[in-house]
Scaffold this motif. Sequence first.
Motif, PDB file in Angstrom:
ATOM      1  N   LEU A  30      90.722  -2.494 100.613  1.00  0.00           N
ATOM      2  CA  LEU A  30      91.704  -1.916 101.553  1.00  0.00           C
ATOM      3  C   LEU A  30      91.422  -0.580 102.157  1.00  0.00           C
ATOM      4  N   TRP A  31      91.005   0.171 101.031  1.00  0.00           N
ATOM      5  CA  TRP A  31      90.564   1.721 101.519  1.00  0.00           C
ATOM      6  C   TRP A  31      89.304   1.694 102.438  1.00  0.00           C
ATOM      7  N   ALA A  32      88.396   0.509 101.926  1.00  0.00           N
ATOM      8  CA  ALA A  32      87.261   0.624 102.840  1.00  0.00           C
ATOM      9  C   ALA A  32      87.820   0.083 104.447  1.00  0.00           C
ATOM     10  N   ALA A  33      88.812  -0.955 104.486  1.00  0.00           N
ATOM     11  CA  ALA A  33      89.414  -1.228 105.871  1.00  0.00           C
ATOM     12  C   ALA A  33      89.851  -0.201 106.510  1.00  0.00           C
ATOM     13  N   ASP A  34      90.758   0.576 105.824  1.00  0.00           N
ATOM     14  CA  ASP A  34      91.386   1.770 106.245  1.00  0.00           C
ATOM     15  C   ASP A  34      90.010   2.809 107.063  1.00  0.00           C
ATOM     16  N   CYS A  35      88.913   2.849 106.183  1.00  0.00           N
ATOM     17  CA  CYS A  35      88.026   3.891 106.837  1.00  0.00           C
ATOM     18  C   CYS A  35      87.469   3.261 107.909  1.00  0.00           C
ATOM     19  N   ALA A  36      87.105   1.980 108.094  1.00  0.00           N
ATOM     20  CA  ALA A  36      86.497   1.433 109.285  1.00  0.00           C
ATOM     21  C   ALA A  36      87.514   1.194 110.285  1.00  0.00           C
ATOM     22  N   SER A  37      88.781   1.173 110.167  1.00  0.00           N
ATOM     23  CA  SER A  37      90.055   1.139 111.070  1.00  0.00           C
ATOM     24  C   SER A  37      90.144   2.629 111.544  1.00  0.00           C
ATOM     25  N   HIS A  38      89.869   3.501 110.900  1.00  0.00           N
ATOM     26  CA  HIS A  38      89.978   4.787 111.492  1.00  0.00           C
ATOM     27  C   HIS A  38      89.001   5.239 112.755  1.00  0.00           C
ATOM     28  N   VAL A  39      87.860   4.397 112.640  1.00  0.00           N
ATOM     29  CA  VAL A  39      86.766   4.760 113.789  1.00  0.00           C
ATOM     30  C   VAL A  39      86.634   3.607 114.468  1.00  0.00           C
ATOM     31  N   LEU A  40      87.352   2.476 114.425  1.00  0.00           N
ATOM     32  CA  LEU A  40      87.209   1.300 115.218  1.00  0.00           C
ATOM     33  C   LEU A  40      87.208   1.662 116.674  1.00  0.00           C
ATOM     34  N   HIS A  41      88.171   2.381 117.198  1.00  0.00           N
ATOM     35  CA  HIS A  41      88.062   2.733 118.575  1.00  0.00           C
ATOM     36  C   HIS A  41      86.907   3.268 119.119  1.00  0.00           C
ATOM     37  N   LEU A  42      86.045   3.815 118.429  1.00  0.00           N
ATOM     38  CA  LEU A  42      84.578   4.241 118.881  1.00  0.00           C
ATOM     39  C   LEU A  42      83.645   3.238 119.122  1.00  0.00           C
ATOM     40  N   PHE A  43      83.873   1.888 118.576  1.00  0.00           N
ATOM     41  CA  PHE A  43      83.167   0.775 118.985  1.00  0.00           C
ATOM     42  C   PHE A  43      84.022   0.219 120.160  1.00  0.00           C
ATOM     43  N   GLU A  44      85.260  -0.117 120.039  1.00  0.00           N
ATOM     44  CA  GLU A  44      85.963  -0.948 120.926  1.00  0.00           C
ATOM     45  C   GLU A  44      85.983  -0.047 122.299  1.00  0.00           C
ATOM     46  N   GLN A  45      85.856   1.284 122.364  1.00  0.00           N
ATOM     47  CA  GLN A  45      85.678   2.036 123.684  1.00  0.00           C
ATOM     48  C   GLN A  45      84.262   1.621 124.415  1.00  0.00           C
ATOM     49  N   GLN A  46      83.425   1.292 123.770  1.00  0.00           N
ATOM     50  CA  GLN A  46      82.160   0.792 124.434  1.00  0.00           C
ATOM     51  C   GLN A  46      81.949  -0.758 124.468  1.00  0.00           C
ATOM     52  N   VAL A  47      82.629  -1.418 123.772  1.00  0.00           N
ATOM     53  CA  VAL A  47      82.451  -2.835 123.647  1.00  0.00           C
ATOM     54  C   VAL A  47      83.803  -3.510 123.617  1.00  0.00           C
ATOM     55  N   PRO A  48      84.650  -3.119 124.432  1.00  0.00           N
ATOM     56  CA  PRO A  48      86.042  -3.913 124.147  1.00  0.00           C
ATOM     57  C   PRO A  48      86.254  -5.229 124.281  1.00  0.00           C
ATOM     58  N   ASP A  49      85.343  -6.081 124.583  1.00  0.00           N
ATOM     59  CA  ASP A  49      85.671  -7.503 124.488  1.00  0.00           C
ATOM     60  C   ASP A  49      85.122  -8.044 123.244  1.00  0.00           C
ATOM     61  N   ASP A  50      84.516  -7.236 122.499  1.00  0.00           N
ATOM     62  CA  ASP A  50      83.629  -7.808 121.153  1.00  0.00           C
ATOM     63  C   ASP A  50      84.836  -7.466 120.037  1.00  0.00           C
ATOM     64  N   HIS A  51      85.075  -8.662 119.442  1.00  0.00           N
ATOM     65  CA  HIS A  51      86.131  -8.455 118.430  1.00  0.00           C
ATOM     66  C   HIS A  51      85.644  -8.623 116.927  1.00  0.00           C
ATOM     67  N   ARG A  52      84.380  -8.823 116.788  1.00  0.00           N
ATOM     68  CA  ARG A  52      83.764  -8.762 115.511  1.00  0.00           C
ATOM     69  C   ARG A  52      83.914  -7.925 114.620  1.00  0.00           C
ATOM     70  N   PRO A  53      83.920  -6.590 114.840  1.00  0.00           N
ATOM     71  CA  PRO A  53      84.388  -5.585 113.835  1.00  0.00           C
ATOM     72  C   PRO A  53      85.814  -5.584 113.419  1.00  0.00           C
ATOM     73  N   ARG A  54      86.711  -5.724 114.551  1.00  0.00           N
ATOM     74  CA  ARG A  54      88.166  -5.848 114.133  1.00  0.00           C
ATOM     75  C   ARG A  54      88.266  -7.254 113.254  1.00  0.00           C
ATOM     76  N   ASP A  55      87.752  -8.212 113.403  1.00  0.00           N
ATOM     77  CA  ASP A  55      87.826  -9.295 112.534  1.00  0.00           C
ATOM     78  C   ASP A  55      87.236  -9.037 111.449  1.00  0.00           C
ATOM     79  N   ALA A  56      86.290  -8.216 111.180  1.00  0.00           N
ATOM     80  CA  ALA A  56      85.769  -8.091 109.892  1.00  0.00           C
ATOM     81  C   ALA A  56      86.616  -7.120 108.941  1.00  0.00           C
ATOM     82  N   ILE A  57      87.418  -6.273 109.849  1.00  0.00           N
ATOM     83  CA  ILE A  57      88.399  -5.505 109.219  1.00  0.00           C
ATOM     84  C   ILE A  57      89.679  -6.180 108.586  1.00  0.00           C
TER      85      ILE A  57
END
Length: 169
Positions: A30-57
């Motif tokens: 859960l902590w690792a998921a929080d760390c990844a969630s905190h920066v997920l917007h940096l991926f989604e700003q560039q590739v908004p239609d790719d949900h693989r990182p969000r799905d991984a979290i």
Amino acid sequence: MILPEVRDPRLVTVRRGGLLSDADHALLALWAADCASHVLHLFEQQVPDDHRPRDAIAAARAWAAGDLGMMRARAAGGHAMGAARTLRGAARFAAYSAGQAACVGHVAEHDLGAAAYAIKAVVAAYPHDPDARRAERDWQRDQVPGHLSALVVEDQARRNDLCWSVFGD
């Protein structure tokens, strides 16, 4: 490679001969998921239609809750890391962070992979901010469940060189 040659038994689950309880293993995921969630917007700003990182979290969180098997969570992590491969900079590191988070169910020590890649994402996003790395690291440390904090900080010091020196002062 963020995993050490010699594993710390405190980060190996009891089922595999270590000292880490299943409950604490889930908390690290859960902590690792929080760390990844905190920066997920940096991926989604560039590739908004790719949900693989969000799905991984989401997979990391589902594994921690007991709602998803480890193999499926780990597969979601692999898909997130696949999303990273063609990218550069912050978006790439954010996707890798999500992938590492989803793999914590497989190996608890992937928690630092999620944290380290999240820090790399922030540094890449804010290259002229000398405080960005430390601010992200400190934010992450504030999210660690209290009874695991000393273990995580000690592990960060032990593996800092393997993790691109992102955890140091």
